[in-house]
Design an enzyme around this catalytic site. Sequence first.
Site, PDB file in Angstrom:
ATOM      1  CD  GLU A 125      -2.751  18.366  27.276  1.00 40.55           C
ATOM      2  OE1 GLU A 125      -3.739  18.593  27.985  1.00 40.55           O
ATOM      3  OE2 GLU A 125      -1.610  18.277  27.724  1.00 40.55           O
ATOM      4  CB  CYS A 138       5.070  22.950  22.187  1.00 39.73           C
ATOM      5  SG  CYS A 138       5.772  21.559  23.049  1.00 39.73           S
ATOM      6  CB  CYS A 145       6.344   9.293  26.506  1.00 37.99           C
ATOM      7  SG  CYS A 145       8.081   9.127  26.039  1.00 37.99           S
ATOM      8  CB  CYS A 149      12.021  11.109  31.861  1.00 39.24           C
ATOM      9  SG  CYS A 149      12.790  10.666  30.298  1.00 39.24           S
ATOM     10  CB  CYS A 152       8.684  13.621  32.044  1.00 31.98           C
ATOM     11  SG  CYS A 152       7.578  13.954  30.662  1.00 31.98           S
ATOM     12  N   GLY A 201       5.591  12.633  24.003  1.00 25.30           N
ATOM     13  CA  GLY A 201       6.193  11.557  23.227  1.00 25.30           C
ATOM     14  C   GLY A 201       7.650  11.760  22.878  1.00 25.30           C
ATOM     15  CB  SER A 233      13.226  18.019  22.084  1.00 24.83           C
ATOM     16  OG  SER A 233      13.681  17.645  23.367  1.00 24.83           O
ATOM     17  CB  SER A 255      16.038  15.631  27.085  1.00 28.85           C
ATOM     18  OG  SER A 255      15.052  16.315  26.379  1.00 28.85           O
ATOM     19  CG  HIS A 257      17.158  16.515  31.622  1.00 33.09           C
ATOM     20  ND1 HIS A 257      16.917  17.838  31.366  1.00 33.09           N
ATOM     21  CD2 HIS A 257      16.283  15.823  30.855  1.00 33.09           C
ATOM     22  CE1 HIS A 257      15.931  17.940  30.482  1.00 33.09           C
ATOM     23  NE2 HIS A 257      15.545  16.743  30.160  1.00 33.09           N
ATOM     24  CG  ASN A 332       7.296  23.687  34.179  1.00 34.46           C
ATOM     25  OD1 ASN A 332       7.218  24.777  34.735  1.00 34.46           O
ATOM     26  ND2 ASN A 332       7.763  23.552  32.945  1.00 34.46           N
ATOM     27  CB  CYS A 375       8.690  21.794  29.674  1.00 31.59           C
ATOM     28  SG  CYS A 375       9.375  22.732  28.388  1.00 31.59           S
TER      29      CYS A 375
HETATM   30  N1  SAH Z   1      10.562  13.224  24.545  1.00 24.63           N
HETATM   31  C1  SAH Z   1      11.326  14.304  24.082  1.00 24.63           C
HETATM   32  C2  SAH Z   1      10.518  15.544  23.772  1.00 24.63           C
HETATM   33  C3  SAH Z   1       9.392  15.903  24.718  1.00 24.63           C
HETATM   34  S1  SAH Z   1       9.813  16.463  26.305  1.00 24.63           S
HETATM   35  C4  SAH Z   1      12.450  14.620  25.079  1.00 24.63           C
HETATM   36  O1  SAH Z   1      12.437  14.077  26.164  1.00 24.63           O
HETATM   37  O2  SAH Z   1      13.327  15.382  24.703  1.00 24.63           O
HETATM   38  C5  SAH Z   1      10.327  18.148  26.047  1.00 24.63           C
HETATM   39  C6  SAH Z   1      11.290  18.667  27.113  1.00 24.63           C
HETATM   40  O3  SAH Z   1      10.622  18.900  28.355  1.00 24.63           O
HETATM   41  C7  SAH Z   1      12.407  17.703  27.411  1.00 24.63           C
HETATM   42  O4  SAH Z   1      13.645  18.363  27.513  1.00 24.63           O
HETATM   43  C8  SAH Z   1      12.004  17.171  28.742  1.00 24.63           C
HETATM   44  O5  SAH Z   1      13.075  16.611  29.425  1.00 24.63           O
HETATM   45  C9  SAH Z   1      11.413  18.384  29.403  1.00 24.63           C
HETATM   46  N2  SAH Z   1      10.586  18.093  30.585  1.00 24.63           N
HETATM   47  C10 SAH Z   1       9.884  16.982  30.831  1.00 24.63           C
HETATM   48  N3  SAH Z   1       9.240  17.089  32.020  1.00 24.63           N
HETATM   49  C11 SAH Z   1       9.559  18.301  32.525  1.00 24.63           C
HETATM   50  C12 SAH Z   1       9.168  19.005  33.717  1.00 24.63           C
HETATM   51  N4  SAH Z   1       8.318  18.485  34.585  1.00 24.63           N
HETATM   52  N5  SAH Z   1       9.661  20.248  33.901  1.00 24.63           N
HETATM   53  C13 SAH Z   1      10.486  20.813  32.980  1.00 24.63           C
HETATM   54  N6  SAH Z   1      10.864  20.198  31.841  1.00 24.63           N
HETATM   55  C14 SAH Z   1      10.408  18.955  31.613  1.00 24.63           C
HETATM   56 FE1  SF4 Z   2       9.086  10.812  27.229  1.00 21.24          FE
HETATM   57 FE2  SF4 Z   2      10.493  13.089  26.868  1.00 21.24          FE
HETATM   58 FE3  SF4 Z   2       8.846  12.798  28.989  1.00 21.24          FE
HETATM   59 FE4  SF4 Z   2      11.113  11.408  28.865  1.00 21.24          FE
HETATM   60  S1  SF4 Z   2      10.922  13.661  28.999  1.00 21.24           S
HETATM   61  S2  SF4 Z   2       9.079  10.601  29.462  1.00 21.24           S
HETATM   62  S3  SF4 Z   2      11.264  10.976  26.692  1.00 21.24           S
HETATM   63  S4  SF4 Z   2       8.230  12.854  26.845  1.00 21.24           S
END
Ligand code: SAH
Ligand code: SF4
Length: 400
Positions: A125, A138, A145, A149, A152, A201, A233, A255, A257, A332, A375
């Site tokens: 996407e 984006c 991935c 995390c 995510c 990813g 990122s 990222s 967190h 989210n 996100c």
């Molecule tokens: N893998 C990379 C880039 C993609 S994620 C990374 O982790 O940085 C893009 C951003 O969205 C990251 O900061 C990630 O931590 C955040 N993210 C992931 N899941 C989320 C969620 N459910 N709500 C808000 N942000 C989220």
């Molecule tokens: Fe992968 Fe980024 Fe999601 Fe972590 S936050 S699972 S690194 S896409």
Amino acid sequence: MQPTAEPHNATLVEKTPLETYVPPAKPSLIGLSRTELADRLGDIGVAPAQRKMRVQQLWHWLYFRGAQSFDDMTSISKSIRAELAQHFTVDRPEVVAEQISNDGTRKWLLRLPSGDSVQKAHEVECVYIPETDRGTLCVSSQVGCTLNCSFCHTGTQRLVRNLTAGEIVGQVMVARDRLNDWADREDGTRRVTNIVMMGMGEPLYNFDAVRDALLIVGDNEGIGISRRRITLSTSGVVPNIVRAGEEIGVMLAISLHAVRDELRNELVPLNRKYPIKELLQACRDYPGASNARRITFEYVMLKGVNDSLDDAKLLVKMLKGIPAKINLIPFNPWPGTAYECSDWDQIEKFSEYIFNAGYSSPVRTPRGRDILAACGQLKSETEKLSARERQALRAMAMTD
Ligand code: SAH
Ligand code: SF4
């Protein structure tokens, strides 16, 4: 009331079934560097002395004009165009669905060849977020991935493969195609002005393809989005952070967190390999970081998990000496997650503390939640959702 030009919350391209997918028969030229293009021209018999000039023409048509067929490339001789068309295409990833959120966010579902006969295709996407002063795209770097995390949605997808440079550049080109955003826009303005590698990813686990793609996207004789408007990122792949600065030179987002290793190990399991201290050192060493080019620290707000004022205090303390800005992201939700988004007044308190400590701390407004484009909500349907998950998605979209 006047009817709006584009329907809100609309699906413009209806998804075609996966079974109907036909993988491309010829390779696309999208994503090739100038040297690679010269080699391909050599393969079809273009004389060495001519290649440089032909590459320049091709580059202009592909990446500046967004030509969708060789026929459009009128400055290139007919015989070379015919030869090119016989061996190559200028295809981008196939758009199989397009949705527009009621806030104007657009999400495209793209289908890519999988290279295996069982699972015929992969899907990723790509999301376009219009704002008053910019339009941000984006972009995804992988199907799924590997990193899991815990908050995510993408991390729950089992199927993973790296995208090629062409598939990454192709996402930008799809957006320009669909938004009518190539060089011939009448008013000379651009809709896609910024790129964030924040889709599906981990970009630093697909380093070479991401680098090659971003160098093409940033090339000012082509797509021409300046490196200062491209943000990569990462969840913290430490050995590749400094490399990204040296070899790509784009803006960096981390990222983060969590401010303690114990919690970050849980939220971002990669932390066990590259703990906070090493991550912050890589940020200090990031080439080109300065007060004018700050590193963004992303911080997802999880209720009762990482959102206390003590966390905010430690965050400010640990970023001392790093040219930083902090981006608070309201969590989210997605079906099946145990996390909740922090209460709004807690987000405000957290943000205020950071602001008073001298950091700009914008809270990222969730965009496109009704079409699951925000996100961390991206997850392609290469894995089918169960009926229960679908129902939960619908319920969530309605309450947003
Ligand atoms: N893998 C990379 C880039 C993609 S994620 C990374 O982790 O940085 C893009 C951003 O969205 C990251 O900061 C990630 O931590 C955040 N993210 C992931 N899941 C989320 C969620 N459910 N709500 C808000 N942000 C989220
Ligand atoms: Fe992968 Fe980024 Fe999601 Fe972590 S936050 S699972 S690194 S896409």
